[in-house]
Design a protein around this motif. Structure first.
Motif, short mmCIF file in Angstrom:
data_model
loop_
_atom_site.label_atom_id
_atom_site.label_comp_id
_atom_site.label_asym_id
_atom_site.label_seq_id
_atom_site.Cartn_x
_atom_site.Cartn_y
_atom_site.Cartn_z
N UNK A 31 -12.56 -45.88 -1.34
CA UNK A 31 -11.85 -46.46 -2.49
C UNK A 31 -11.01 -45.27 -3.18
N UNK A 32 -9.82 -45.86 -3.46
CA UNK A 32 -8.79 -45.03 -4.18
C UNK A 32 -8.94 -45.18 -5.78
N UNK A 33 -8.71 -44.18 -6.45
CA UNK A 33 -8.75 -44.18 -7.79
C UNK A 33 -7.89 -42.74 -8.31
N UNK A 34 -6.69 -43.28 -8.85
CA UNK A 34 -5.77 -42.23 -9.29
C UNK A 34 -5.42 -41.17 -8.16
N UNK A 35 -5.20 -41.85 -6.88
CA UNK A 35 -4.88 -40.73 -5.84
C UNK A 35 -6.01 -40.08 -5.23
N UNK A 36 -7.11 -40.35 -5.55
CA UNK A 36 -8.43 -39.52 -5.23
C UNK A 36 -9.02 -40.54 -4.36
N UNK A 37 -9.66 -40.26 -3.07
CA UNK A 37 -10.26 -40.93 -2.35
C UNK A 37 -11.79 -40.77 -2.23
N UNK A 38 -12.46 -41.88 -2.50
CA UNK A 38 -14.07 -41.77 -2.96
C UNK A 38 -14.50 -42.43 -1.59
N UNK A 39 -15.39 -41.87 -0.82
CA UNK A 39 -16.16 -42.21 0.41
C UNK A 39 -17.02 -43.25 0.02
N UNK A 40 -17.34 -44.27 0.54
CA UNK A 40 -18.10 -45.33 0.58
C UNK A 40 -19.60 -45.05 0.35
N UNK A 41 -19.99 -43.82 1.02
CA UNK A 41 -21.55 -43.54 0.75
C UNK A 41 -21.34 -41.76 0.76
N UNK A 42 -22.42 -41.40 0.14
CA UNK A 42 -22.68 -40.15 -0.24
C UNK A 42 -24.06 -39.60 0.21
N UNK A 43 -24.08 -38.42 1.13
CA UNK A 43 -25.91 -38.11 1.18
C UNK A 43 -26.27 -37.14 -0.15
N UNK A 44 -27.10 -37.56 -0.57
CA UNK A 44 -27.79 -36.77 -1.75
C UNK A 44 -29.19 -36.55 -1.59
N UNK B 48 -30.75 -35.88 0.90
CA UNK B 48 -31.28 -36.54 2.15
C UNK B 48 -31.51 -38.04 2.01
N UNK B 49 -30.78 -38.64 1.01
CA UNK B 49 -30.89 -39.81 0.94
C UNK B 49 -29.11 -40.69 0.92
N UNK B 50 -28.90 -41.65 1.53
CA UNK B 50 -27.65 -42.09 1.42
C UNK B 50 -27.35 -43.21 0.38
N UNK B 51 -26.60 -42.73 -0.43
CA UNK B 51 -26.04 -43.49 -1.74
C UNK B 51 -24.59 -44.09 -1.38
N UNK B 52 -24.59 -45.61 -2.30
CA UNK B 52 -23.56 -46.37 -2.04
C UNK B 52 -22.59 -46.13 -3.17
N UNK B 53 -21.21 -46.14 -3.19
CA UNK B 53 -20.25 -46.06 -4.12
C UNK B 53 -20.47 -47.51 -4.84
N UNK B 54 -20.65 -47.16 -6.19
CA UNK B 54 -21.14 -48.58 -7.00
C UNK B 54 -19.84 -48.83 -7.51
N UNK B 55 -18.69 -47.67 -7.84
CA UNK B 55 -17.37 -48.24 -8.26
C UNK B 55 -16.76 -46.66 -8.68
N UNK B 56 -15.50 -46.63 -8.92
CA UNK B 56 -14.88 -45.64 -9.12
C UNK B 56 -13.54 -46.02 -10.02
N UNK B 57 -13.18 -45.05 -10.91
CA UNK B 57 -11.86 -45.30 -11.79
C UNK B 57 -11.19 -44.14 -12.37
N UNK B 58 -10.45 -44.33 -13.30
CA UNK B 58 -9.55 -43.26 -13.90
C UNK B 58 -9.94 -42.98 -15.47
N UNK B 59 -10.21 -41.84 -15.74
CA UNK B 59 -10.38 -41.45 -17.24
C UNK B 59 -8.84 -41.38 -17.80
N UNK B 60 -8.51 -42.12 -18.72
CA UNK B 60 -7.13 -41.94 -19.46
C UNK B 60 -7.33 -41.39 -20.71
N UNK B 61 -6.32 -40.54 -21.17
CA UNK B 61 -6.29 -40.07 -22.37
C UNK B 61 -4.82 -40.30 -22.91
N UNK B 62 -4.83 -41.38 -23.80
CA UNK B 62 -3.60 -41.92 -24.17
C UNK B 62 -3.01 -42.50 -22.90
N UNK B 63 -1.49 -42.04 -22.40
CA UNK B 63 -1.16 -42.37 -21.19
C UNK B 63 -1.45 -41.54 -19.91
#
Length: 201
Positions: A32-45, A47-62
């Motif tokens: 998933x792309x957010x602000x030009x950053x690529x977030x993998x669909x899963x992450x190993x944390x 020893x457990x496989x986690x799923x990407x729940x969502x991703x986005x960008x923090x804006x300050x003004x514009x």
């Protein structure tokens, strides 16, 4: 229908089903792309496989400040569901602009205070001060730098900055939830980012 004909029909049905399923599976595995950053669909944390729940960008003004992705063991659509999950969790952040680290630590402290009642915040003050110190010691986070906040069941909250764990875990079970309130609380840092982390963006 003969035995051979039945086998051919079953084979054709299986092939057809796989042909429809394959694009869906391939799509689910896409980063998933957010602000030009690529977030993998899963992450190993832990020893457990986690799923990407969502991703986005923090804006300050514009201005884009950072991109964040929330990883869970199972999908959640509300902040209450996220906090209710007992498994491992991860918030991964990539900076999109240079920012003074001590200022970021202060903003996080303020975000926690804004979303917690006074008694809860008071109990967590030692952890809040330590977290602020962690970020202050890094002086500056530049565009492309990363930090990760993990909840590890039985261990606590671990903060990793630029791929380096920052000391011992925070043991208080409430501390990770308090940190998440910065982004998922009733007064989040960015409403659009809250929706994105909950898979609504």
């Amino acid at each position: 229908m003969s035995f051979i004909s039945r086998r051919l029909v079953l084979h054709w049905c299986s092939t057809l089903a796989l042909s429809f399923a394959a694009p869906v599976l391939a799509q689910a595995a896409e980063p998933v792309q957010a602000g030009g950053v690529s977030f993998a669909p899963t992450a190993l944390v832990d020893g457990r496989t986690l799923m990407l729940n969502g991703a986005g960008v923090r804006y300050k003004a514009v201005f884009k400040v950072y991109a964040a992705g929330l990883y869970l063991e199972k999908k959640a659509a509300t902040a209450a569901e996220v906090l209710g999950h007992k498994g491992a969790k991860r918030l991964a952040v990539t900076m999109l602009r240079d920012i003074d680290s001590s200022e970021l630590g202060k903003l996080f402290s303020r975000g926690m205070e804004d979303n917690l009642d006074r008694s809860t915040f008071s109990r967590l003050v030692p952890g809040v001060l330590r977290m602020s110190q962690i970020f202050s010691e890094h002086k500056m986070l530049k565009a492309g730098d990363t930090f990760v906040i993990d909840w590890l069941p039985g261990t606590g909250t671990l903060i990793t900055v630029k791929d380096k764990p920052q000391g011992a875990p925070f043991r208080e079970p409430e501390f990770f939830d308090a940190l998440l309130s910065i982004w998922l609380g009733n007064q989040p840092a960015d409403w659009q980012l809250k929706d994105a982390l909950l898979g609504k963006g």
